[in-house]
Design a protein around this motif. Sequence first.
Motif, mmCIF file in Angstrom:
data_model
loop_
_atom_site.group_PDB
_atom_site.id
_atom_site.type_symbol
_atom_site.label_atom_id
_atom_site.label_comp_id
_atom_site.label_asym_id
_atom_site.label_seq_id
_atom_site.Cartn_x
_atom_site.Cartn_y
_atom_site.Cartn_z
ATOM 1 N N PRO A 120 39.708 29.382 47.867
ATOM 2 C CA PRO A 120 39.598 29.489 49.327
ATOM 3 C C PRO A 120 38.529 30.503 49.725
ATOM 4 O O PRO A 120 38.163 31.391 48.936
ATOM 5 N N PRO A 121 38.000 30.403 50.949
ATOM 6 C CA PRO A 121 36.906 31.293 51.380
ATOM 7 C C PRO A 121 37.250 32.780 51.298
ATOM 8 O O PRO A 121 36.351 33.602 51.099
ATOM 9 N N ALA A 122 38.536 33.111 51.441
ATOM 10 C CA ALA A 122 38.923 34.528 51.412
ATOM 11 C C ALA A 122 38.957 35.098 50.001
ATOM 12 O O ALA A 122 39.111 36.303 49.825
ATOM 13 N N ALA A 123 38.808 34.262 48.989
ATOM 14 C CA ALA A 123 38.914 34.732 47.610
ATOM 15 C C ALA A 123 37.598 35.340 47.133
ATOM 16 O O ALA A 123 36.511 34.870 47.472
ATOM 17 N N ILE A 124 37.714 36.395 46.352
ATOM 18 C CA ILE A 124 36.577 37.043 45.709
ATOM 19 C C ILE A 124 36.835 37.010 44.207
ATOM 20 O O ILE A 124 37.850 37.524 43.736
ATOM 21 N N ALA A 125 35.944 36.384 43.463
ATOM 22 C CA ALA A 125 36.144 36.239 42.023
ATOM 23 C C ALA A 125 35.016 36.926 41.260
ATOM 24 O O ALA A 125 33.861 36.944 41.695
ATOM 25 N N SER A 126 35.359 37.492 40.111
ATOM 26 C CA SER A 126 34.365 38.072 39.219
ATOM 27 C C SER A 126 34.755 37.725 37.785
ATOM 28 O O SER A 126 35.875 37.318 37.507
ATOM 29 N N GLY A 127 33.818 37.914 36.866
ATOM 30 C CA GLY A 127 34.013 37.482 35.499
ATOM 31 C C GLY A 127 33.118 36.282 35.235
ATOM 32 O O GLY A 127 32.169 36.018 35.977
ATOM 33 N N ARG A 128 33.434 35.537 34.192
ATOM 34 C CA ARG A 128 32.635 34.352 33.879
ATOM 35 C C ARG A 128 33.546 33.186 33.538
ATOM 36 O O ARG A 128 34.594 33.353 32.897
ATOM 37 N N ILE A 129 33.135 31.982 33.972
ATOM 38 C CA ILE A 129 33.796 30.732 33.590
ATOM 39 C C ILE A 129 32.710 29.843 33.014
ATOM 40 O O ILE A 129 31.850 29.342 33.746
ATOM 41 N N LEU A 130 32.714 29.697 31.692
ATOM 42 C CA LEU A 130 31.673 28.942 31.011
ATOM 43 C C LEU A 130 32.205 27.570 30.620
ATOM 44 O O LEU A 130 33.243 27.463 29.948
ATOM 45 N N LEU A 131 31.510 26.535 31.025
ATOM 46 C CA LEU A 131 31.812 25.172 30.607
ATOM 47 C C LEU A 131 30.613 24.645 29.840
ATOM 48 O O LEU A 131 29.506 24.563 30.379
ATOM 49 N N GLU A 132 30.833 24.355 28.567
ATOM 50 C CA GLU A 132 29.745 23.907 27.693
ATOM 51 C C GLU A 132 28.577 24.898 27.724
ATOM 52 O O GLU A 132 27.413 24.523 27.715
ATOM 53 N N GLY A 133 28.930 26.206 27.797
ATOM 54 C CA GLY A 133 27.939 27.268 27.795
ATOM 55 C C GLY A 133 27.306 27.551 29.140
ATOM 56 O O GLY A 133 26.495 28.477 29.250
#
Length: 327
Positions: A62-75
């Motif tokens: 949702p627009p109110a969410a703030i995400a950090s880190g990494r999500i790698l799909l097939e690199g």
Amino acid sequence: MSAAPLLSVENLDIAMRLPDGGRLPIVKDLSLTLQAGDTLGIVGESGSGKSLLSLAVMGLLPPAAIASGRILLEGRDLMALDDDGMSQVRGRRIGMIFQEPMTALNPAMTVGDQIAEGLVRHEKLSWKAAREAAVDLLDRVRIPDPRARARAYPHQMSGGQRQRVGIAIAVAMRPALMIADEPTTALDVTVQAEVLEILDDLCAREGMALMLISHDLGVIARMCARTLVLYAGRRMEEGDTRGVLTEPMNPYTRGLLRAVPRRRVDGAPLDTIPGTVPGFARLPEGCVFSDRCGDVVAACRAGEPAWTQPRPNRGVRCIRAQQEMPA
């Protein structure tokens, strides 16, 4: 040398913006990997962060969410993609089956056109060819008289048939990863078994990896090679499904297993985990499960336990489990 994982979630944090400008942490330091063709079950009570994780992978937070880190799909780092970039990934490389097919499907379009839409957009098929492909997909998910049913609207189909349509949409472009968020919750037991059989067969046939979110540990045991247990947005335990379900290391996992309904000839009440999942603004000090845990000790409240891996392919977050590990 082992192959690089299909999906790698690295140190994912998700917080929600508050009206006063602050942030409320929801998911904290969550990491997981999923190999091509592998099956991962994600379990935990409502409010544990399971669906939020799936939405983060899909780029649908949702627009109110703030995400950090990494999500790698097939690199490829999905969190670095813009909306146009993610729209090329959804459907093509990641398919998703939602919990309630009646709200996931468009009531104003025939189910055949809803299946065909992605094929027209991503595979550049003509509408005629895409509609023929939709009929074939309906047949593959075992809907009787698929050509006639392709002309039906969602409200003209049963709950089980609508969920099969959702599966057909999700597998239409043969994605590498399938995410299924409580795909059988609203179905009766017989239909549930049929839908799971279809999903299992399609994933095996197409070589898709499966991330299955469920409250039902029986479903997880049947469908998944590995299991991840979440609570209050934290990893509590992870490992091969047989090991997690037969030799749980975290008290929360043991509580979930005790709460599985069983036939009781003595008339005794069902086992439960005391209390409820706390709101994210009211998490206890230290271990987030400490207020509900029957094995709590003073060290549990002194600080949040670290994630440890006592043996290969097995992880746990628990002070007591760490104390009981052999030196």
